[in-house]
Design an enzyme around this catalytic site. Structure first.
Site, short mmCIF file in Angstrom:
data_model
loop_
_atom_site.label_atom_id
_atom_site.label_comp_id
_atom_site.label_asym_id
_atom_site.label_seq_id
_atom_site.Cartn_x
_atom_site.Cartn_y
_atom_site.Cartn_z
CD GLU A 164 -2.70 1.32 2.49
OE1 GLU A 164 -3.73 2.01 2.44
OE2 GLU A 164 -2.36 0.68 3.51
CD GLU A 182 -6.96 2.12 6.41
OE1 GLU A 182 -6.09 1.65 7.16
OE2 GLU A 182 -6.73 2.39 5.22
#
Length: 255
Positions: A140, A237
């Protein structure tokens, strides 16, 4: 319509982890993902997930010394042993808890050390992959506004690292928030890199609040994921504007 996972690094932050898991199940989530759950025994998390009726997805490798601003060590030359110790910790915890993925945090690196960092990260990822071939290792990129100095920010760079690593269980964590802040053109990148995407995450751009405000029309994102036949989870998230439960209208609106 996508399957939504509750990221308990941000949701229900006023509760201990086991209570957050219960809250996610009660709110209708069918999966959860965590940041750094290592203070809670894996067996207890596994039992709590079973009781709540949720699947446990991913966790993160340790960021290192957070007080010094570290954000992982995967690409930091000279600290390979420390990173592999973090991997060992994550793999052991994930296996016991029943998690399926690990986000391997790359760390901060000056631009002048980017080539060496890539070489280090690829070597570290190959070793990690061989330790846990049954787990998905996620990469990520963090946007430069929130994480200045992080090793990578773009989807293309993650794809390059995956190609160099050459391991089938190393995949992209496509966080729409980070992509939106770093690069934009989200739909084009979803289409181009879908074969390498192992997980998707969402939050409003630019606020990182519930995915019902800002620049990104998430109904379009969900429709595109369906069109691309993405069958994985979409992790919520985001940082709630108020209480987590009060802000869950976005999920009901999404169907």
């Amino acid at each position: 319509m996508p399957k939504f996972s509750a990221n308990l690094g941000f949701l229900w932050p006023d509760r201990p982890l086991l209570e957050r898991i219960a809250a996610a199940g009660a709110a209708g989530f069918k999966a959860v993902e965590l940041h750094w759950p290592y203070d809670t025994p894996a067996a207890e998390v596994k039992a709590a997930c079973a009781k709540a009726g949720v699947k446990l997805l991913g966790i993160n490798t340790s960021p290192g010394d957070a007080a010094k601003g570290e954000r992982g060590l995967g690409a930091v030359a000279g600290r390979e042993k420390e990173f592999q110790a973090f991997v060992d910790q994550s793999v052991a915890w994930a296996r016991e808890a029943g998690a399926t993925a690990i986000h391997c945090m790359a760390g901060n690196l000056p631009p002048a050390e980017a080539a060496k960092g890539a070489e280090t990260f690829v070597k570290n990822l190959r070793e990690a992959s061989e330790k846990a071939p049954e787990l998905t290792l996620l990469l990520e990129g963090l946007n430069p506004r929130d994480a200045p100095g992080y090793f990578y920010h773009t989807i293309a760079r993650k794809a390059e690292i995956i190609e160099m690593t050459g391991k089938p269980n190393v995949k992209i964590m496509f966080d729409v928030y980070h992509v939106g802040v770093s690069e934009g053109d989200v739909l084009t990148k979803l289409r181009k890199f879908m074969p390498l995407i192992g997980h998707v995450q969402i939050a409003a751009v630019p606020s990182r609040a519930e995915p019902d405000e800002g620049e990104i029309n998430y109904q379009v994102i969900y429709a595109e994921l369906d069109a691309l036949k993405y069958d994985g989870w979409v992790g919520a998230e985001y940082k709630p504007r108020g209480t987590t439960d009060a802000g869950l209208g976005w999920m009901k609106a999404a169907g």
